[in-house]
Scaffold this motif. Structure first.
Motif, short mmCIF file in Angstrom:
data_model
loop_
_atom_site.label_atom_id
_atom_site.label_comp_id
_atom_site.label_asym_id
_atom_site.label_seq_id
_atom_site.Cartn_x
_atom_site.Cartn_y
_atom_site.Cartn_z
N MET A 250 0.83 -1.21 0.00
CA MET A 250 0.00 0.00 0.00
C MET A 250 0.87 1.26 0.00
N VAL A 251 1.94 1.25 0.78
CA VAL A 251 2.85 2.40 0.80
C VAL A 251 3.43 2.63 -0.59
N ALA A 252 3.89 1.55 -1.22
CA ALA A 252 4.48 1.67 -2.56
C ALA A 252 3.47 2.22 -3.56
N ASN A 253 2.23 1.72 -3.50
CA ASN A 253 1.20 2.17 -4.44
C ASN A 253 0.78 3.62 -4.18
N LEU A 254 0.69 4.00 -2.92
CA LEU A 254 0.37 5.39 -2.59
C LEU A 254 1.43 6.35 -3.12
N ARG A 255 2.68 5.98 -2.92
CA ARG A 255 3.77 6.83 -3.40
C ARG A 255 3.82 6.86 -4.93
N GLU A 256 3.53 5.73 -5.53
CA GLU A 256 3.51 5.68 -7.00
C GLU A 256 2.44 6.63 -7.55
N ALA A 257 1.35 6.79 -6.78
CA ALA A 257 0.26 7.68 -7.20
C ALA A 257 0.55 9.14 -6.88
N GLY A 258 1.70 9.39 -6.27
CA GLY A 258 2.10 10.77 -5.98
C GLY A 258 1.81 11.24 -4.57
N HIS A 259 1.33 10.36 -3.71
CA HIS A 259 1.03 10.74 -2.34
C HIS A 259 2.29 10.65 -1.46
N THR A 260 2.28 11.37 -0.37
CA THR A 260 3.35 11.32 0.61
C THR A 260 2.94 10.41 1.75
N VAL A 261 3.80 9.43 2.08
CA VAL A 261 3.55 8.54 3.21
C VAL A 261 4.80 8.58 4.08
N ASP A 262 4.73 9.29 5.19
CA ASP A 262 5.90 9.51 6.03
C ASP A 262 6.04 8.40 7.06
N VAL A 263 6.64 7.28 6.63
CA VAL A 263 6.93 6.18 7.54
C VAL A 263 8.38 5.77 7.37
N ASN A 264 8.91 5.11 8.40
CA ASN A 264 10.27 4.59 8.38
C ASN A 264 10.23 3.23 7.68
N ASP A 265 10.67 3.21 6.43
CA ASP A 265 10.57 1.99 5.63
C ASP A 265 11.39 0.84 6.20
N LYS A 266 12.54 1.16 6.78
CA LYS A 266 13.39 0.10 7.36
C LYS A 266 12.68 -0.53 8.55
N ALA A 267 12.08 0.29 9.41
CA ALA A 267 11.36 -0.25 10.56
C ALA A 267 10.14 -1.05 10.11
N LEU A 268 9.45 -0.58 9.06
CA LEU A 268 8.30 -1.31 8.55
C LEU A 268 8.73 -2.68 8.02
N ALA A 269 9.88 -2.73 7.36
CA ALA A 269 10.40 -4.01 6.86
C ALA A 269 10.72 -4.95 8.01
N THR A 270 11.23 -4.39 9.12
CA THR A 270 11.53 -5.20 10.30
C THR A 270 10.26 -5.81 10.88
N VAL A 271 9.19 -5.01 10.96
CA VAL A 271 7.92 -5.50 11.48
C VAL A 271 7.36 -6.59 10.57
N LYS A 272 7.43 -6.37 9.28
CA LYS A 272 6.93 -7.37 8.33
C LYS A 272 7.70 -8.67 8.46
N ASP A 273 9.02 -8.58 8.58
CA ASP A 273 9.85 -9.78 8.73
C ASP A 273 9.50 -10.54 10.00
N TYR A 274 9.26 -9.81 11.08
CA TYR A 274 8.91 -10.46 12.35
C TYR A 274 7.59 -11.22 12.25
N TRP A 275 6.54 -10.56 11.74
CA TRP A 275 5.26 -11.25 11.62
C TRP A 275 5.36 -12.44 10.68
N THR A 276 6.20 -12.33 9.64
CA THR A 276 6.39 -13.45 8.71
C THR A 276 7.04 -14.63 9.42
N ARG A 277 8.08 -14.35 10.20
CA ARG A 277 8.75 -15.43 10.94
C ARG A 277 7.83 -16.04 11.98
N LEU A 278 7.03 -15.21 12.64
CA LEU A 278 6.09 -15.73 13.64
C LEU A 278 5.04 -16.62 13.00
N ALA A 279 4.46 -16.16 11.89
CA ALA A 279 3.43 -16.96 11.22
C ALA A 279 3.99 -18.30 10.75
#
Length: 492
Positions: A250-279
């Motif tokens: 969703m972040v990638a698509n929002l930015r592709e559409a020209g919107h600003t999404v002010d999040v820490n991408d590295k931290a978001l990747a860490t969260v995604k990796d954690y939930w993936t490993r947990l699942a």
């Protein structure tokens, strides 16, 4: 273009949609709290009275402790609580003074945002709940505009409802909540502007489930309107499927559409990796992008309810009746005044459809929940119940019994029952949950704060081995690892 914030629903709605609300315990949540704090989420959809009860029933985790420790670990991210108004755990409406205490303690524990949802879109009920919340703390209150498809639920209907709430000083913001994923991009392009015109400067967010594939496209279409403040998302395996759009995509698509999404991408990747490993470690399913299924637009049945009904029919050797039950569900929903298909109404409507199909006559068998609904015990239906159906349901002896069933006890009577000096947090659960479950939670003590996904299979193996008294000596070996279990001697 617009600046779009993200509300993370992974812990509450994502967990409930994909993992039956039982996928996460306190340790698993606290382990990733630091990384979630760094992402920069606008809010975290954290809990409800239902998920608090699940924490007690399945994990013996103290929900109050969970909120407090998460608040301490994520001080800059508001924790969100969703409520259907004056109800706590049970669907029976509680004493207002009881709910006043519940809302006070939730805010004291660390809840900073409340969603107030009334399935019947009763503005007075929402405003009353919002007033009590505001009088007991300073949390924000968000009014839920719960989307469904019917002749009644037009853009004008939602705008009028939102306008009534917007006049209240106790309602701070709104969201378009689409629990069944039925809102198309075209519909949001007319609905969101109509609602925004009614609420004025108060913020508007979008919460679009992905059940039939609409969620990501509808969220993007809403963002493109320039009037949406935040998009609700799930991270990694807790996004997509019947959950909300996956966050990184969703972040990638929002930015592709020209919107600003002010999040820490590295931290978001860490969260995604954690939930993936947990699942992966816990054997939990991953949310996957859904193919469009137009039949949902007609019957509006949640995937879990549909699966359960299909299994029940097969167990009765009536699997061939499944399509007939689906068609009957649509008819029953219309006759009952188009209840929005959010818990507990999908279960009510589809169960009644099942009874109608396999019984000797329609409405020959009716559950107590449907009777209570028609009696008005769940609130005022958005549209009147069909007169003939209403008469059929209310013209039975069971109605008189339900008319005199005990109401939720008065707060002062509950206090006398459990003791005036009982701790408020313990009292709130003693009043609504089985005694033995609350006892077990208190006996379990403080929850762990750490969890390692890679260790989960080992702990699961130990639990299985501990249940086998016939195997006193067991050794597990693989390259670089050896574990020996000897009865009475522990690990070696």
């Amino acid at each position: 273009m617009a600046e779009i914030k993200l509300v993370d629903v992974s812990i509450r709605d994502g967990n409930q949609s994909l993992w039956g609300a039982t996928g996460l315990n306190t340790a698993q949540i606290l382990e990733i709290a630091g990384a979630m704090e760094r992402v920069g989420f606008h809010a975290c959809d954290f809990t409800s009275s239902t998920t608090m009860a699940v924490a007690i029933r399945y994990f013996q985790n103290n929900p109050w402790e969970r909120i407090k420790r998460m608040r301490a670990a994520m001080p800059s991210v508001p924790l969100q609580f969703i409520t259907t108004g004056l109800r706590f755990v049970a669907w029976q409406q509680a004493d207002p003074e009881f709910m006043r205490l519940a809302y006070r303690r939730l805010q004291m524990a660390g809840i900073r945002r409340f969603i107030v949802l009334d399935p019947m879109h009763d503005a007075d009920a929402v405003i009353e709940a919002a007033r009590i919340i505001k009088e007991e703390g300073d949390a924000d209150v968000m009014g839920a505009l719960t989307f469904t498809l019917s002749d009644i639920h037009t853009d004008e209907f939602y705008a009028e409802f939102a306008g009534k709430l917007a006049k209240s000083n106790h309602v701070d913001l709104f969201y378009l909540k689409d629990p069944s994923g039925l809102m198309s991009p075209d519909r949001v392009r007319t609905l969101a502007p109509a609602v925004k015109a009614a609420i004025g400067a108060k913020p508007l967010e979008i919460h679009a489930h992905c059940t039939i594939g609409y969620g990501p496209l509808t969220s993007l279409a809403a963002a493109d309107l320039g009037i949406i403040d935040a998009v609700h998302v799930g991270v990694g395996p807790l996004g997509d499927g019947s959950s909300l759009p996956e966050a990184t995509r969703m972040v990638a698509n929002l930015r592709e559409a020209g919107h600003t999404v002010d999040v820490n991408d590295k931290a978001l990747a860490t969260v995604k990796d954690y939930w993936t490993r947990l699942a992966t470690a816990e054997g939990l399913p991953f949310g996957k992008p859904q193919s469009f299924d137009a039949s949902f637009l007609r019957h509006q049945i949640a995937g879990g309810v549909m699966t359960t009904t299909k299994r029940q029919l097969e167990e009765l050797n009536l699997g061939h009746k499944f399509n007939e039950v689906i068609d009957e569900t649509e008819r029953v929903r219309a006759e009952l005044g188009y209840p929005i298909m959010v818990t507990p109404f999908p279960q009510m409507v589809m169960s009644q459809a099942l009874f109608n199909v396999i019984g000797t006559k329609r409405y020959g068998q009716v559950s107590d929940q449907v009777i209570r609904y028609v009696m008005g015990k769940f609130g005022r239906p958005t549209s009147p119940v069909d007169d003939a159906v209403k008469q059929t349901i209310l013209d039975r002896p069971r109605v008189k019994e339900l008319e005199v069933e005990p109401m939720f006890p008065a707060y002062k009577d509950l206090r006398k029952q459990f003791g005036e000096n009982m701790d408020d947090e313990e009292f709130l659960f003693r009043a609504v949950m089985p005694e033995e479950q609350v006892d077990a939670m208190l006996a379990a003590g403080r929850s762990r704060a750490t969890y390692t996904p890679e260790a989960a299979p080992i702990f699961n193996l130990l639990k299985q081995l501990a249940a086998r008294p016939d195997a006193p000596d067991i050794a597990v070996e693989r390259p670089g690892f050896r574990m020996a279990l000897h009865k009475g001697a522990g690990l070696a």
